[in-house]
Design an enzyme around this catalytic site. Structure first.
Site, PDB file in Angstrom:
ATOM      1  N   GLY C 201       0.797  -1.219   0.000  1.00 35.99           N
ATOM      2  CA  GLY C 201       0.000   0.000   0.000  1.00 35.99           C
ATOM      3  C   GLY C 201       0.826   1.263   0.000  1.00 35.99           C
ATOM      4  CG  LEU C 227      -2.509  -2.310  -3.468  1.00 38.52           C
ATOM      5  CD1 LEU C 227      -2.312  -1.562  -4.766  1.00 38.52           C
ATOM      6  CD2 LEU C 227      -2.945  -1.385  -2.347  1.00 38.52           C
ATOM      7  CG  ASP C 228       1.191  -3.087  -3.480  1.00 40.17           C
ATOM      8  OD1 ASP C 228       1.385  -2.759  -4.656  1.00 40.17           O
ATOM      9  OD2 ASP C 228       1.076  -2.278  -2.562  1.00 40.17           O
ATOM     10  CG  ASP C 229      -1.515 -10.876  -3.421  1.00 43.78           C
ATOM     11  OD1 ASP C 229      -0.771 -11.133  -2.454  1.00 43.78           O
ATOM     12  OD2 ASP C 229      -2.255 -11.719  -3.964  1.00 43.78           O
TER      13      ASP C 229
END
Lengths: 284, 284, 284, 284
Positions: C201, C227-229
């Protein structure tokens, strides 16, 4: 991991090598678990490592060579085969600094190194307790300039007795004669406590300190008759600063040496290294 | 960060230096923001860097020296003071490889480097557009073996004109004469594309490739009259393998060179480097 | 390097795959320059990348699929072929931080990245001069919460117009909708300024500072709807200390981000990445 | 190195602290060998470590506090003094994984760690031979969920008996109660086999494998009542690839854990760590 057979190949680079090799393996019911290859375009050389499942493979150590011969001849291969039915036998030479020895013993006991260690030989008695605690035979071969030839004869006698496949110089501070080195090509692994080719020879941490470098290193390599000049297997570095004394460099360097030597031993034990033009091809 | 004054000291090691210096600063209403010191026990030398808040400090560039004189004399100090009222002026020399130049320009524009860049000088025209895009004056000083002396005179003329405090050789491939080097002691910063002291001189990546090293490095250092032998400021390394061609080493090395040179420039610009015995003390 | 054809394969692991593939290539006069393969024993999956010399290969983009069909069917392969007759087209998205953009432009101009860059799109005007200096078309697509859907439509319109093969988010600080992400599977590459999965994040350097970590990192990954995964392509880290402010972490991190993103772009451009189980297999 | 006295200070940041402290030391004939200080501008805190030559210093453990009191009060200091007349006593807790234990024993025997090791306690018998080979007392404290309170009482009884100054959790896989933790503030050092704050809790290498990270790490930290959340002392990372199985990560991680834990132990033993806001200031 299942038991495996490992095939190492070096030959002039040309088309069709991979296809010929993999077809041969398939025709003998081999299952390839890992294949790695490298073409040196500059020298026109080809290198390959194939690891296959031993179970179900249709050839044996007795029948392989004859079946393989046509391919080897056609491509002018230098090749070696590790059938893996027994673990390699690794002898260790050591002097007074024992950190690499105890590290290898620890890794060996924890199952990290797939070798036997039949013997530890030293020119001093200091390392005896470490070897014995790990249940390894320990022998002292004292060396003086006057007795070097006899000492080397005694050493090779011991290596022969215990069936050593390769020898690790785990901070062994005696020079080996060119004759001995020539009898163990690519089977003597040394750890040099410097970032070769910088700081060859003695007291490399002192040399590094005096030069004021901002990183130090360690280098594992095969021994050749030229000091600290053999094919490099593995290297690593760590930052230093003006605050580090020579003793600090020695301390930091020990951590590098242990890791870099252990890596070289593992690569050699798993038949992952080919040598050409005094350089290594490392399939890891 | 507030505006700061930076004091650099080198002197024979003895007791009471820190107390004397800090008491002096306190007596003149100085507020120490950062103090770092180092004793070289082997050579009996003492090094210190003090950074203090310029606001409220009771001395000025005009009055400092006289007030400081007794302490400097008592401890036989070599010292320098950066009042920080103006940014250092950094000239850049470059040849055809422009990656270090464009990196420095980018960092400078992004506010990472606390310097002015009054000029970029090259022996080729290639770098002109990069310099001009950053709004920096660009001059060409062609060099041939026959014209070296005149070329150097022209170069120093330019450096003088633009008031350069120090000079960065951002992959400048011409040797500088011992006379010029002697006029800029510890004010010429070079980036060498090898892990010094290994691979001195030309084509270090080619040398590294031929030796078969498993890591390559880059080294920033002050220039002295002996090639690639000056005090090392910063170094870094990165792993390589047999798969890397010389071109791959060049590519990987560029990333090292940019970072290592930028670090040296920043350390120098912030007055964080002292030199002694051809080595650096770096207070970072 | 000669011009090459690249074949990427993923299929259930079984015996004979390598032999079948290499025999096929040999039968069509292909010369294998590089072959890398990996068996995921845990999931029973097989991955392979073959790079062959385009010159002399007996198949064409038109005839390959039909000839290859029987093998692909037999081994239930997912496969892709890059004929390499044209360079991939890489679009770049960027917001206000331009260090990754200018780094990519510099590498591209120096020949390090084998791609075309048809367009740079930003939600701000700041990056325009950098793109234009490199001769790249620059477009602004402002985004507000209210206008996000239209902005995305405009963005995809631009990507379509310029024939983008993949998109690099070079510090693009806007979320993309799940719909857009779903249309570009494994073709959106993001650089996250944290060591994922830590510090997901916003403001990851602030998070790292507050946690007091002793190393920071950067992560390049394919974008997925979480997100960001997404699958991680490349990561790197650098040491920090208590002396580093958040601004210092940002500065150190920029050097990581540039290198880590450039590495991911190069790997993707050279067809070296396969994705499975939200993880990457990277043949480098 | 001569015998030294170490003074650690934390207080609100204001001007004159360094001058006051160094003047005090000079007035009592102290010779400062090392001084390091740090101002946290964000929180307005000041931290300092002073190491001085014990020989010739005009104060004693008995007289120091009274003489020092006015300065400590004036600056509202939290401070501690290590007179260094005896080595710190380090107890080690361990479960079944013994690589960190044997590494600490080896470093201790080689003189790298300036501590006493009065005892090794484990919830299993496995580690006994390693401790005893180093001549260290070994005790087993079995733990089950039902017996945890008694087990902890027995453990603290042992720690008290042997006069432990601090405790190292060298891969001790039992949770400690908040009450025990609270009695040993900043005196319990743990090694976590993950790159915190990623991969907290159990099986971090499995977590790392499943996430597909391209680097793994290890973290040494002080234990607080929140699991894996205490102040971080040291971290390190190493690259991984898709070829690494969970077992490979475990093997690579062991090398990180040993080095990172040993570094933390050395820093703590040499009084180089201050804690504030759940973060460490490490003067190394």
């Amino acid at each position: 991991m299942p038991p495996t057979v490992r095939l190492l190949i070096a030959c002039p680079d040309t088309r069709g090598i991979i296809a010929a090799v993999t077809r041969f393996i398939a025709e003998h019911d081999g299952n390839i678990l890992d294949l790695d290859q490298h073409s040196d375009l500059e020298h026109g050389e080809f290198f390959m490592r194939v690891e296959l499942d031993r179970r179900g493979f249709g050839l044996s150590p007795q029948t392989f060579a004859a079946a393989w011969e046509p391919i080897a001849t056609r491509f002018r291969m230098q090749w070696s085969l590790a059938w893996g039915e027994r673990r390699k036998r690794m002898a260790i030479l050591v002097s007074r600094q024992t950190h690499c020895l105890s590290d290898l013993c620890w890794r060996w006991q924890s199952g990290e190194l797939d070798v036997e260690i039949p013997i530890v030989v030293s020119n001093h008695a200091d390392a005896g307790s470490i070897a014995r605690q790990s249940g390894i035979r320990f022998e002292v071969c004292p060396v003086t300039p006057a007795t070097r030839p006899e000492a080397e004869r005694a050493l090779e006698q011991l290596l022969g007795e215990c069936g050593a496949d390769f020898v690790v110089l785990a901070r062994y501070m005696q020079l080996l004669s060119p004759e001995l080195v020539a009898r163990w090509p690519h089977r003597l692994i040394n750890i040099h406590h410097g970032f070769l080719p910088a700081f060859k020879g003695g007291a490399p941490y002192r040399q590094a300190y005096d030069r004021g470098v901002k990183m130090i290193g360690a280098t594992s390599h095969y021994v050749t008759e030229i000091l600290d000049d053999g094919p490099i297997i593995s290297q690593d570095t760590t930052p230093t600063s003006h605050r580090d004394t020579v003793d600090d460099l020695v301390r930091k360097g020990r951590d590098l040496e242990r890791v870099v030597l252990a890596r070289a031993v593992r690569l050699h034990a798993e038949d992952r290294i080919l040598v050409s033009n005094n350089k290594t091809v490392v399939f890891d």
